[in-house]
Write a protein that holds these residues in place. Structure first.
Motif, mmCIF file in Angstrom:
data_model
loop_
_atom_site.group_PDB
_atom_site.id
_atom_site.type_symbol
_atom_site.label_atom_id
_atom_site.label_comp_id
_atom_site.label_asym_id
_atom_site.label_seq_id
_atom_site.Cartn_x
_atom_site.Cartn_y
_atom_site.Cartn_z
ATOM 1 N N LEU A 4 0.820 -1.066 0.019
ATOM 2 C CA LEU A 4 0.203 -0.034 -0.053
ATOM 3 C C LEU A 4 0.819 1.357 0.083
ATOM 4 N N ASP A 5 1.887 1.100 0.744
ATOM 5 C CA ASP A 5 2.799 2.342 0.731
ATOM 6 C C ASP A 5 3.220 2.511 -0.466
ATOM 7 N N ARG A 6 3.808 1.522 -1.123
ATOM 8 C CA ARG A 6 4.482 1.466 -2.665
ATOM 9 C C ARG A 6 3.523 2.488 -3.618
ATOM 10 N N PRO A 33 14.356 17.405 -13.636
ATOM 11 C CA PRO A 33 14.428 16.951 -12.449
ATOM 12 C C PRO A 33 13.431 16.310 -11.848
ATOM 13 N N ASP A 34 12.330 16.283 -12.093
ATOM 14 C CA ASP A 34 11.330 15.446 -11.798
ATOM 15 C C ASP A 34 11.129 14.111 -12.121
ATOM 16 N N VAL A 35 11.543 13.953 -13.510
ATOM 17 C CA VAL A 35 11.942 12.608 -13.953
ATOM 18 C C VAL A 35 13.133 11.702 -13.399
ATOM 19 N N VAL A 36 14.132 12.500 -13.131
ATOM 20 C CA VAL A 36 15.327 12.027 -12.622
ATOM 21 C C VAL A 36 15.027 11.594 -10.861
ATOM 22 N N ARG A 37 14.151 12.460 -10.478
ATOM 23 C CA ARG A 37 13.683 12.050 -8.921
ATOM 24 C C ARG A 37 12.749 10.787 -8.840
ATOM 25 N N PHE A 38 11.885 10.790 -10.081
ATOM 26 C CA PHE A 38 10.745 9.729 -10.028
ATOM 27 C C PHE A 38 11.564 8.442 -10.400
ATOM 28 N N GLU A 40 14.833 7.667 -9.539
ATOM 29 C CA GLU A 40 15.270 7.097 -8.497
ATOM 30 C C GLU A 40 14.351 6.693 -7.425
ATOM 31 N N GLN A 41 13.260 7.165 -7.115
ATOM 32 C CA GLN A 41 12.456 6.816 -6.108
ATOM 33 C C GLN A 41 11.762 5.380 -6.529
ATOM 34 N N MET A 42 11.338 5.294 -7.864
ATOM 35 C CA MET A 42 10.982 3.983 -8.186
ATOM 36 C C MET A 42 11.897 3.059 -8.207
ATOM 37 N N GLU A 44 14.388 2.823 -5.846
ATOM 38 C CA GLU A 44 14.300 2.429 -4.445
ATOM 39 C C GLU A 44 13.354 1.673 -4.035
ATOM 40 N N LEU A 45 11.958 1.931 -4.462
ATOM 41 C CA LEU A 45 10.770 1.191 -4.083
ATOM 42 C C LEU A 45 10.656 -0.093 -4.815
ATOM 43 N N GLY A 46 11.440 -0.641 -5.555
ATOM 44 C CA GLY A 46 11.356 -1.703 -6.226
ATOM 45 C C GLY A 46 10.415 -1.798 -7.460
ATOM 46 N N TRP A 47 9.877 -0.723 -7.862
ATOM 47 C CA TRP A 47 8.856 -0.611 -8.987
ATOM 48 C C TRP A 47 9.637 -0.722 -10.317
ATOM 49 N N THR A 48 10.892 -0.746 -10.260
ATOM 50 C CA THR A 48 11.886 -0.733 -11.768
ATOM 51 C C THR A 48 12.753 -1.579 -11.652
#
Length: 128
Positions: A4-6, A33-38, A40-42, A44-48
């Motif tokens: 759920l958090d992911r 910069p938004d796409v770079v952050r996206f 990186e976060q994805m 880290e969260l295992g989405w990619t």
């Protein structure tokens, strides 16, 4: 981190990607910069980070999701992860894939689907 958090973290990108004037950047100038952050976060969260994305992306199910944003209305969290992995990893070897996914609205549709899934997914902590 719970599923759920992911989902909520992915869904949080919907207002960013849907904002008037949002741009993913340009191939020659690099991603915004938004796409770079996206990205990186994805990761880290295992989405990619799905290792089984290549075979899935060639399957009929994978092809349907890659080619038709309307199919995202029924996508599972697992399918979102496979789709995101396919887009991000393919972009590494064939620059412009991620730009194209933003341009055709796929990334926004993924974030919207995550919001719907997050809204309909029960919170494991609340179930205790």
């Amino acid at each position: 981190m719970s599923d759920l958090d992911r989902l909520r973290a992915l869904a949080a990108w919907e207002p960013v990607f849907g904002a008037p004037g949002f741009t993913a950047g340009r191939s020659l100038r690099g991603p915004s910069p938004d796409v770079v952050r996206f990205a990186e976060q994805m990761a880290e969260l295992g989405w990619t980070t799905r290792g089984d994305y290549a075979a899935w992306s060639r399957s009929p199910e994978g092809q349907a999701l890659l080619e038709d944003n309307g199919r995202l209305l029924r996508a599972s969290p697992d399918e979102l992860a496979l789709l995101l992995t396919t887009i991000v990893r393919t972009d590494r070897f064939n620059g412009g894939v991620l730009d194209a996914a933003f341009a055709r609205g796929t990334m926004l549709a993924i974030a919207r689907r995550a919001r719907v899934l997050a809204w309909t997914t029960s919170d494991p902590a609340a179930d205790e």
